[in-house]
Design an enzyme around this catalytic site. Structure first.
Site, PDB file in Angstrom:
ATOM      1  N   ALA B 124      31.572  41.293  78.588  1.00 11.18           N
ATOM      2  CA  ALA B 124      31.018  41.323  77.234  1.00 11.18           C
ATOM      3  C   ALA B 124      31.813  40.414  76.304  1.00 11.18           C
ATOM      4  O   ALA B 124      32.918  40.744  75.888  1.00 11.18           O
ATOM      5  CB  ALA B 124      31.013  42.757  76.712  1.00 11.18           C
ATOM      6  N   THR B 126      29.607  37.720  74.272  1.00 14.92           N
ATOM      7  CA  THR B 126      28.639  37.272  73.277  1.00 14.92           C
ATOM      8  C   THR B 126      28.372  38.319  72.191  1.00 14.92           C
ATOM      9  O   THR B 126      28.244  39.504  72.462  1.00 14.92           O
ATOM     10  CB  THR B 126      27.311  36.911  73.987  1.00 14.92           C
ATOM     11  OG1 THR B 126      27.593  35.893  74.938  1.00 14.92           O
ATOM     12  CG2 THR B 126      26.266  36.433  73.012  1.00 14.92           C
ATOM     13  N   ASN B 129      26.736  36.661  66.222  1.00 11.11           N
ATOM     14  CA  ASN B 129      27.167  35.433  65.549  1.00 11.11           C
ATOM     15  C   ASN B 129      28.083  34.560  66.405  1.00 11.11           C
ATOM     16  O   ASN B 129      28.678  33.606  65.916  1.00 11.11           O
ATOM     17  CB  ASN B 129      27.876  35.778  64.238  1.00 11.11           C
ATOM     18  CG  ASN B 129      26.890  36.326  63.228  1.00 11.11           C
ATOM     19  OD1 ASN B 129      25.771  35.819  63.095  1.00 11.11           O
ATOM     20  ND2 ASN B 129      27.273  37.400  62.555  1.00 11.11           N
ATOM     21  N   SER B 132      27.116  30.103  71.656  1.00 10.78           N
ATOM     22  CA  SER B 132      27.834  28.918  72.146  1.00 10.78           C
ATOM     23  C   SER B 132      29.216  28.827  71.502  1.00 10.78           C
ATOM     24  O   SER B 132      30.191  28.443  72.136  1.00 10.78           O
ATOM     25  CB  SER B 132      27.032  27.654  71.814  1.00 10.78           C
ATOM     26  OG  SER B 132      25.906  27.569  72.649  1.00 10.78           O
ATOM     27  N   GLU B 364      25.476  31.502  80.154  1.00 11.48           N
ATOM     28  CA  GLU B 364      26.714  30.962  80.741  1.00 11.48           C
ATOM     29  C   GLU B 364      26.931  29.502  80.348  1.00 11.48           C
ATOM     30  O   GLU B 364      27.329  28.672  81.148  1.00 11.48           O
ATOM     31  CB  GLU B 364      26.729  31.180  82.261  1.00 11.48           C
ATOM     32  CG  GLU B 364      26.809  32.666  82.589  1.00 11.48           C
ATOM     33  CD  GLU B 364      27.253  32.986  84.002  1.00 11.48           C
ATOM     34  OE1 GLU B 364      27.926  32.149  84.612  1.00 11.48           O
ATOM     35  OE2 GLU B 364      26.951  34.097  84.463  1.00 11.48           O
ATOM     36  N   THR B 366      25.041  26.812  77.339  1.00  6.61           N
ATOM     37  CA  THR B 366      23.776  26.078  77.211  1.00  6.61           C
ATOM     38  C   THR B 366      23.921  24.668  77.789  1.00  6.61           C
ATOM     39  O   THR B 366      25.037  24.179  77.990  1.00  6.61           O
ATOM     40  CB  THR B 366      23.375  25.930  75.735  1.00  6.61           C
ATOM     41  OG1 THR B 366      24.421  25.202  75.081  1.00  6.61           O
ATOM     42  CG2 THR B 366      23.173  27.274  75.051  1.00  6.61           C
ATOM     43  N   SER B 367      22.795  24.024  78.003  1.00  2.00           N
ATOM     44  CA  SER B 367      22.835  22.626  78.472  1.00  2.00           C
ATOM     45  C   SER B 367      23.666  21.771  77.518  1.00  2.00           C
ATOM     46  O   SER B 367      24.380  20.861  77.948  1.00  2.00           O
ATOM     47  CB  SER B 367      21.410  22.063  78.550  1.00  2.00           C
ATOM     48  OG  SER B 367      20.729  22.635  79.640  1.00  2.00           O
TER      49      SER B 367
END
Lengths: 264, 381
Positions: B124, B126, B129, B132, B364, B366-367
């Site tokens: 845990a 994320t 707010n 990324s 996991e 973002t691009s």
């Protein structure tokens, strides 16, 4: 009790079989090899007997290096150790040659019971177990769908599938049984089982160690000569009925199924 | 140079593939319809050892290499991504924090039971707010006596509702932030003051839930601190880095399933009097899918092998994650197109894979975050 399982590595049932250009064999590249599916019942039966009655289970297999993958799968399922008949001299053996080689590997083990699959799904000849039993002078029961150990632990009552019913046979050990679908539900190789199998022994056995001579096995000894392989004929295209009233089309289909295909 | 798998991994691949084909693929579509993974299947996955793939042997696991872990994830994802997500905590982000930063007592207490699947775990980090920009986390942990008191909220935490143990990242020193101000804690599900909030409905991958986790004066024993106070950011980054290759392997498995389905469909679906596979438009889509799958597999297994040799180049894992998750998006899109109307219907498996594939470009890292990591690596050379 000591139980030997004879194993064969065969192409996967779903593999696409292509002939070599000279029609003397099949293209082995890109083929997925698996444990002969009927042999899985033999392995499972050996493991269940061991779990209930104790003893040792040995898997015996003849073939090139690649067959150790099928042997490892058997060891991962729980078999104790393996003997790998590995020698170029064994290549192209017919059923008799194969049975001779297996018998040479099995005899020194003095097993109480030898379990095989009912047939290998590649050649479908079902000959090796029968010849093996003769060579070892043991009784044989083929196509076993149910097996009960005798109270003395030295015999079994087997049900074998025959046309229209089952035959019940009592057999004294040592004996050769061939296992059919329905005998049991083979377990999956677990990851811990696979890790343990890494450390289990697979003993290579060449022609010299087997006590056989080059004339006993391989192409030289083979009484069967393969002239050529032929691909399966292309399936004829299906018949399509359309643009008629449905009841009429159904009648025609039923008629063809009955008279031409003869399946109803 | 030898690109062949060692015999042990071939046996593992065959065993997993066989189990997937006989037990997992046949129930996959039903699972998508009911949104339930049958308890018997979870029990079988435990029994066969799939919760302890990478856990070291001394803690009851299989201690498999990254290559081995990728082989298994590819086969399971081919059946349904949900099976990978189910085991991913114990084989990755849920257990790695304890493995790399835990003390011996913590490892002994949790890892063996995670390896058998007795305990399910997750990670845990994320928060609403802090996505990324993970360093923007707010959740506080204050030391009081022999406890830490946690206050705050996490969200989008996969499987939290069915997990027993959580690795939670919280702020212990507001001034230092990620430079020694974050710490990692082991929190058990029955910790006083902890509860699961909303189960967050998602577009795909919804057989297992994304969850809110709420901490209100949640009491965590001080002995549950992972590593030293201030190690939290290091732990989080290490844990996330390990997972990236897995996204490559999962994409490969999903791609294989889609290609198999498309080949079958193209050969049997007849329009204008011939199978659609006879049309160049379909052939070219299949060719492009096959090329991308090949590239994905090469990248994934090359990177996994290099990681096993000890080369921890972060940008390489990012390249795999970026390329594979974007490629599976393109492959799934073409699969919908080849299936036409049926590709859009819930009754065929294509649309659920399409929805699941979309998430891979987000979680996991973002691009865009992957491109950031890769471009830094390129520019610094």
């Amino acid at each position: 009790m000591k139980i030997v399982v004879c194993l064969k590595q065969t192409p996967d049932t779903e593999a696409t079989i292509k002939l070599t250009a000279d029609k003397q064999g099949i293209e082995e590249q890109n083929i997925k090899w698996v444990m002969n599916p009927y042999d899985e019942y033999a392995v499972e039966q050996a493991l269940r007997l061991k779990e209930k009655h104790g003893g040792e289970t040995v898997v015996v297999c003849m073939g090139p290096d690649r067959v150790t993958e099928a042997m490892r799968t058997a060891l991962a399922m729980g078999m104790d150790k393996g003997v790998h008949l590995k020698d170029d001299a064994f290549a192209h053996s017919d059923a008799t040659g194969t049975a001779k080689a297996l018998a040479a590997a099995i005899k020194p083990l003095s097993p109480d019971l030898i379990l095989c699959g009912r047939q290998a799904i590649d050649w479908d000849m079902a000959q090796v177990p029968a010849i093996l039993a003769e060579l070892l002078d043991m009784p044989q029961v083929t196509v076993v769908a149910k097996m009960e150990m005798g109270a003395d632990g030295k015999s079994a009552v087997c049900n074998r599938r025959i046309e229209g019913g089952e035959e019940v046979v009592e057999v004294k050990f040592p004996a050769v049984l061939t296992c059919d679908k329905g005998l049991n539900e083979p377990r999956y190789a677990s990851l811990p089982g696979i890790m343990k199998a890494k450390k289990k022994e697979i003993k290579p056995l060449g022609l010299a160690e087997s006590g056989l001579s080059a004339n006993d096995v391989g192409k030289a000894s083979s009484k069967v000569q393969i002239l050529e392989y032929l691909p399966l004929p292309e399936r004829p295209p299906g018949k399509v009925f359309k643009e008629q009233e449905t009841p009429d089309m159904v009648k025609q289909v039923v008629k063809l199924l009955r008279e031409e295909a003869k399946i109803i | 140079m030898n690109f062949d798998l060692p015999e042990e991994l071939k046996v593992i691949r065959e065993a997993t593939r066989k189990f997937a084909e006989k037990e997992l693929i046949p129930i996959s579509q039903h699972m998508e319809e009911t949104k339930v993974m049958p308890a018997e299947i979870i029990a079988k996955l435990k029994e066969l050892g799939y919760f302890g793939i990478v856990t070291p042997v001394e803690y009851g696991g299989m201690g498999l290499s990254n290559v081995g872990h990728c082989v298994i994830q590819e086969e399971l994802a081919r059946a349904n991504l949900a099976f990978c997500l189910l085991i991913s905590g114990n084989n990755g982000i849920g257990s790695m924090g304890i493995l790399y930063f835990g003390n011996e007592a913590q490892k002994q207490k949790y890892l063996p039971r995670m390896a058998t699947g007795e305990l399910l775990s997750c990670f845990a980090l994320t928060e609403p707010n802090a996505g990324s920009d993970a360093a923007a986390i707010q959740m506080k942990a204050e030391k009081k006596g022999d406890q830490y008191i946690l206050n705050g909220m996490k969200h989008f935490i996969t499987r939290a509702d069915i997990s027993d143990v959580f690795t939670v990242i919280a702020v212990t020193d507001k001034a230092k932030r990620q430079k020694g101000g974050f710490s990692a804690f082991i929190v058990e599900k029955d910790a006083p003051g902890f509860k699961i909030g909303k189960l967050q409905d998602s577009m795909g991958s919804d057989i297992l839930h994304q969850c809110e986790m709420i901490f209100e004066d949640c009491e965590v024993p001080a002995e549950n601190l992972l590593g030293q106070e201030g190690d939290g950011w290091k732990a989080a980054m290490r844990v996330l880095e390990e997972g990236r290759l897995g996204q490559g392997a999962r994409s490969c498995g999903m791609a294989r399933r889609l290609i198999d389905l498309c080949v079958d469909h193209a050969n049997t679906r007849v329009q204008f009097g011939k199978p659609i596979a006879a049309n160049q438009a379909i052939q070219w889509m299949l060719a492009d899918m096959a090329v991308e799958l090949y590239a994905m597999q090469c990248m994934t297994y090359d990177a996994a092998w290099r990681l096993d040799q000890g080369d921890r180049t972060q940008a390489r894992a990012s390249k795999v994650k970026l390329f594979c998750t974007e490629a599976i998006g393109r492959i799934a899109d073409r699969a919908v197109q080849i299936f036409g109307g049926m590709g859009y219907m819930r009754e065929a498996p294509i649309e659920s894979i399409y929805r699941e594939a979309r998430a891979l470009r987000i979680y996991e890292g973002t691009s865009e975050i992957q491109r950031l990591i890769i471009s830094r690596d390129v520019l610094n050379k």
